[in-house]
Design a protein around this motif. Sequence first.
Motif, PDB file in Angstrom:
ATOM      1  N   VAL A  54      11.240 -28.646  45.936  1.00  0.00           N
ATOM      2  CA  VAL A  54      10.295 -29.566  46.908  1.00  0.00           C
ATOM      3  C   VAL A  54      11.353 -30.460  47.528  1.00  0.00           C
ATOM      4  CG1 VAL A  54       8.608 -30.800  47.099  1.00  0.00           C
ATOM      5  CG2 VAL A  54       8.435 -28.566  46.111  1.00  0.00           C
ATOM      6  N   GLN A  55      11.965 -31.184  46.573  1.00  0.00           N
ATOM      7  CA  GLN A  55      12.570 -32.634  46.829  1.00  0.00           C
ATOM      8  C   GLN A  55      13.652 -32.411  48.060  1.00  0.00           C
ATOM      9  OE1 GLN A  55      15.239 -34.236  43.528  1.00  0.00           O
ATOM     10  NE2 GLN A  55      14.177 -36.046  44.085  1.00  0.00           N
ATOM     11  N   PRO A  56      14.649 -31.294  48.157  1.00  0.00           N
ATOM     12  CA  PRO A  56      15.426 -31.392  49.456  1.00  0.00           C
ATOM     13  C   PRO A  56      14.463 -30.932  50.644  1.00  0.00           C
ATOM     14  CG  PRO A  56      15.783 -29.390  47.969  1.00  0.00           C
ATOM     15  CD  PRO A  56      15.036 -30.464  47.059  1.00  0.00           C
ATOM     16  N   ALA A  57      13.491 -30.167  50.493  1.00  0.00           N
ATOM     17  CA  ALA A  57      12.513 -29.911  51.621  1.00  0.00           C
ATOM     18  C   ALA A  57      11.849 -31.188  52.098  1.00  0.00           C
ATOM     19  CB  ALA A  57      11.695 -28.852  51.174  1.00  0.00           C
ATOM     20  N   PHE A  58      11.429 -31.992  50.986  1.00  0.00           N
ATOM     21  CA  PHE A  58      10.849 -33.115  51.353  1.00  0.00           C
ATOM     22  C   PHE A  58      11.451 -34.026  52.263  1.00  0.00           C
ATOM     23  CE2 PHE A  58       9.926 -37.806  50.738  1.00  0.00           C
ATOM     24  CZ  PHE A  58       8.433 -37.918  50.993  1.00  0.00           C
ATOM     25  N   TRP A  59      13.022 -34.214  51.756  1.00  0.00           N
ATOM     26  CA  TRP A  59      13.813 -35.153  52.566  1.00  0.00           C
ATOM     27  C   TRP A  59      14.170 -34.704  54.006  1.00  0.00           C
ATOM     28  CZ3 TRP A  59      13.374 -39.550  50.906  1.00  0.00           C
ATOM     29  CH2 TRP A  59      13.246 -39.973  49.474  1.00  0.00           C
ATOM     30  N   GLN A  60      14.224 -33.215  54.000  1.00  0.00           N
ATOM     31  CA  GLN A  60      14.588 -32.658  55.404  1.00  0.00           C
ATOM     32  C   GLN A  60      13.432 -33.224  56.393  1.00  0.00           C
ATOM     33  OE1 GLN A  60      16.725 -30.653  57.053  1.00  0.00           O
ATOM     34  NE2 GLN A  60      18.163 -30.479  55.248  1.00  0.00           N
ATOM     35  N   LEU A  61      12.268 -33.109  55.808  1.00  0.00           N
ATOM     36  CA  LEU A  61      11.137 -33.571  56.693  1.00  0.00           C
ATOM     37  C   LEU A  61      10.906 -35.053  56.972  1.00  0.00           C
ATOM     38  CD1 LEU A  61       8.488 -30.982  55.519  1.00  0.00           C
ATOM     39  CD2 LEU A  61       9.447 -31.277  57.733  1.00  0.00           C
ATOM     40  N   ALA A  62      11.312 -35.705  55.870  1.00  0.00           N
ATOM     41  CA  ALA A  62      11.320 -37.338  55.786  1.00  0.00           C
ATOM     42  C   ALA A  62      12.146 -37.833  56.875  1.00  0.00           C
ATOM     43  CB  ALA A  62      11.364 -37.815  54.695  1.00  0.00           C
ATOM     44  N   ARG A  63      13.552 -37.320  57.111  1.00  0.00           N
ATOM     45  CA  ARG A  63      14.555 -37.678  58.091  1.00  0.00           C
ATOM     46  C   ARG A  63      13.845 -37.505  59.110  1.00  0.00           C
ATOM     47  NH1 ARG A  63      18.409 -36.009  54.252  1.00  0.00           N
ATOM     48  NH2 ARG A  63      17.995 -33.716  54.686  1.00  0.00           N
ATOM     49  N   ARG A  64      12.926 -36.389  59.879  1.00  0.00           N
ATOM     50  CA  ARG A  64      12.719 -36.228  61.076  1.00  0.00           C
ATOM     51  C   ARG A  64      11.172 -37.150  61.326  1.00  0.00           C
ATOM     52  NH1 ARG A  64      14.634 -31.031  59.793  1.00  0.00           N
ATOM     53  NH2 ARG A  64      12.494 -30.094  59.531  1.00  0.00           N
ATOM     54  N   TYR A  65      10.622 -37.237  60.403  1.00  0.00           N
ATOM     55  CA  TYR A  65       9.133 -37.908  60.459  1.00  0.00           C
ATOM     56  C   TYR A  65       8.834 -38.926  59.865  1.00  0.00           C
ATOM     57  CZ  TYR A  65       8.762 -33.274  62.765  1.00  0.00           C
ATOM     58  OH  TYR A  65       9.063 -31.912  63.288  1.00  0.00           O
ATOM     59  N   SER A  66       8.133 -39.884  60.182  1.00  0.00           N
ATOM     60  CA  SER A  66       7.483 -40.783  59.291  1.00  0.00           C
ATOM     61  C   SER A  66       6.180 -40.396  58.620  1.00  0.00           C
ATOM     62  CB  SER A  66       7.304 -42.334  60.155  1.00  0.00           C
ATOM     63  OG  SER A  66       6.633 -43.308  59.121  1.00  0.00           O
ATOM     64  N   ILE A  67       6.303 -40.044  57.387  1.00  0.00           N
ATOM     65  CA  ILE A  67       5.060 -39.500  56.402  1.00  0.00           C
ATOM     66  C   ILE A  67       4.168 -40.484  56.066  1.00  0.00           C
ATOM     67  CG2 ILE A  67       4.588 -37.877  54.504  1.00  0.00           C
ATOM     68  CD1 ILE A  67       7.208 -36.483  54.818  1.00  0.00           C
ATOM     69  N   ASP A  68       2.926 -40.406  56.293  1.00  0.00           N
ATOM     70  CA  ASP A  68       1.860 -41.468  56.160  1.00  0.00           C
ATOM     71  C   ASP A  68       1.283 -40.991  54.845  1.00  0.00           C
ATOM     72  OD1 ASP A  68       2.085 -43.118  58.540  1.00  0.00           O
ATOM     73  OD2 ASP A  68       1.193 -41.439  59.448  1.00  0.00           O
ATOM     74  N   ALA A  69       1.269 -39.816  54.434  1.00  0.00           N
ATOM     75  CA  ALA A  69       0.628 -39.337  53.013  1.00  0.00           C
ATOM     76  C   ALA A  69       0.847 -38.011  53.024  1.00  0.00           C
ATOM     77  CB  ALA A  69      -0.967 -39.544  53.218  1.00  0.00           C
ATOM     78  N   VAL A  70       0.494 -37.712  51.411  1.00  0.00           N
ATOM     79  CA  VAL A  70       0.763 -36.226  51.147  1.00  0.00           C
ATOM     80  C   VAL A  70      -0.441 -35.808  50.584  1.00  0.00           C
ATOM     81  CG1 VAL A  70       2.013 -34.772  49.291  1.00  0.00           C
ATOM     82  CG2 VAL A  70       3.232 -36.681  50.519  1.00  0.00           C
ATOM     83  N   ILE A  71      -0.767 -34.718  50.749  1.00  0.00           N
ATOM     84  CA  ILE A  71      -1.935 -34.080  50.225  1.00  0.00           C
ATOM     85  C   ILE A  71      -1.616 -32.749  49.562  1.00  0.00           C
ATOM     86  CG2 ILE A  71      -2.659 -32.765  52.369  1.00  0.00           C
ATOM     87  CD1 ILE A  71      -5.489 -33.221  51.556  1.00  0.00           C
ATOM     88  N   TYR A  72      -2.076 -32.367  48.458  1.00  0.00           N
ATOM     89  CA  TYR A  72      -1.431 -30.989  47.748  1.00  0.00           C
ATOM     90  C   TYR A  72      -2.859 -30.236  47.327  1.00  0.00           C
ATOM     91  CZ  TYR A  72      -2.883 -33.574  43.177  1.00  0.00           C
ATOM     92  OH  TYR A  72      -3.609 -33.926  42.208  1.00  0.00           O
TER      93      TYR A  72
END
Length: 361
Positions: A54-72
Motif C-alpha cells: 500500500v505504501q508505494p501505491a499511496f505515494w503514487q497517488l499522493a504525487r498527483r493529487y492533494s488527498i484530503d482524507a482516507v476512508i477504509y
Amino acid sequence: MRVVLVVARSGRMLAQKLNALGYRVLVINCYADLDMLAAAWDWQRVDSLALEAVQPAFWQLARRYSIDAVIYGSGFEDEVETLHFLQQQSVILGNTANVFRSLQDKAQFFKVLKSLDVPHPEVRFETPATMDGWLFKPYAGEGGVGIQYAVSPPSGYPGYWQRYVSGRAMSVLFLAGLNHVEIIGFHRQWVSSVNHVHPFLFAGVVAEPAFSVALTRQVLAWLTKLTQIYDLRGLNSLDFIYANNTLWVLEINARLSASVQLYDEKIVAAHIAACLAKKPQISYNKRLFGAYKIVYAECLRRVRHNLSWPDEVKDRPPAGSLIQPGEPLFSLVVPNDNTKTIKQQLAVKERQLIDHMTDRC
C-alpha cells in the motif's frame, strides 16, 4: 474536503457512494472490477493491503493529487500497520488504528463482554480437551476466512476456540458519534459452502426488518457501553447469533461493513460527519435494498466479452477474467421487502447470470 482516498480489499461500494456524494474518489484495492473503475477518479491496484504494497501505491497517488482524507473498508484485520501509516499521512474517516487493533485482542474483548453481562459463546485460548462442539477462529479473521469446525489443533495458526452455537447468524449496523449511538438496521447473514476449506465464508446479508423492541433496546444499551469503552466512531457492525430469543455476541467490526450496501450514499455522509466529531444531522434512507449477495465460482470460469450487465450486478469482473473455484464471480444488490422469498429468488437469478455471463473452463 473534496479528494478522498478509499483503501480496501474491494472498495467498489465506497467508491460509488462517495462519487454519488460529489467527492473525487481515489482507490487503492486488490481488484479491477468495472464498476469501481467507473466511479474512481484514479486508482492503484495492489496484491494485498500489507504496508509494503500500500505504501508505494499511496505515494503514487499522493504525487498527483492533494488527498484530503482516507476512508477504509474490509481487509485490515491482519494489516493494522497499514492503518497506522495511512493515519500518519492524512485524516482517517473511520476508527483509529489503535481502536481497530484493540478489537483484535479477543481475550480482552470477551472479558469486556463478561463485565457488561453481555451473553457470548464460551471461548478458550488453549486447546480444549475434546474438539467436539468447538469452532476454531483466527485472531485476525475477516469474512469467515479461516473459521472451521475444530477437528484437531491447528499447527502454527494463531487463533482461539469458540463453542458452536446453533442459530441465526446476524449483525447490527450502528453509527457511533459524540455521545450518540444509533442503530441503523439489523441484518441476517449468509454463508457459502462452495469453498470447503472455509465452510463459514461470508456470502451476503439480507435486511431483517422485524426485530423486537425489547431486543433492540437491549442491543442499543450494549452498543452504547461498548462505544464508550472502545471510543468507536462512524459506522460499525456487531455480529451475533440469535437463538431462543437470546443474542450471543461474536465480535465488533470496527469499519464499514457489507451491510452498508443496503443503504443510500447519505449513510456514508453520516459516517463522515461522525468521524469528524460532528453530530450527524443527515437524512438518509433507512433501507434502500433488501439483500446483498456474493456469487462464488463453483468451478473455473471465464467472463465473456461484450456483456450487457444488469443493474443489480456489482463488482463486475473485466471480460476474459479467469475466476478460480471458490473465488467471487460478482455480487448482487437487489430491492425486495419480502425477506422470506428473497433467498430463493436470488438463487434462480444467480444461476441464470452465471450461465449467461461466464463459460465453464
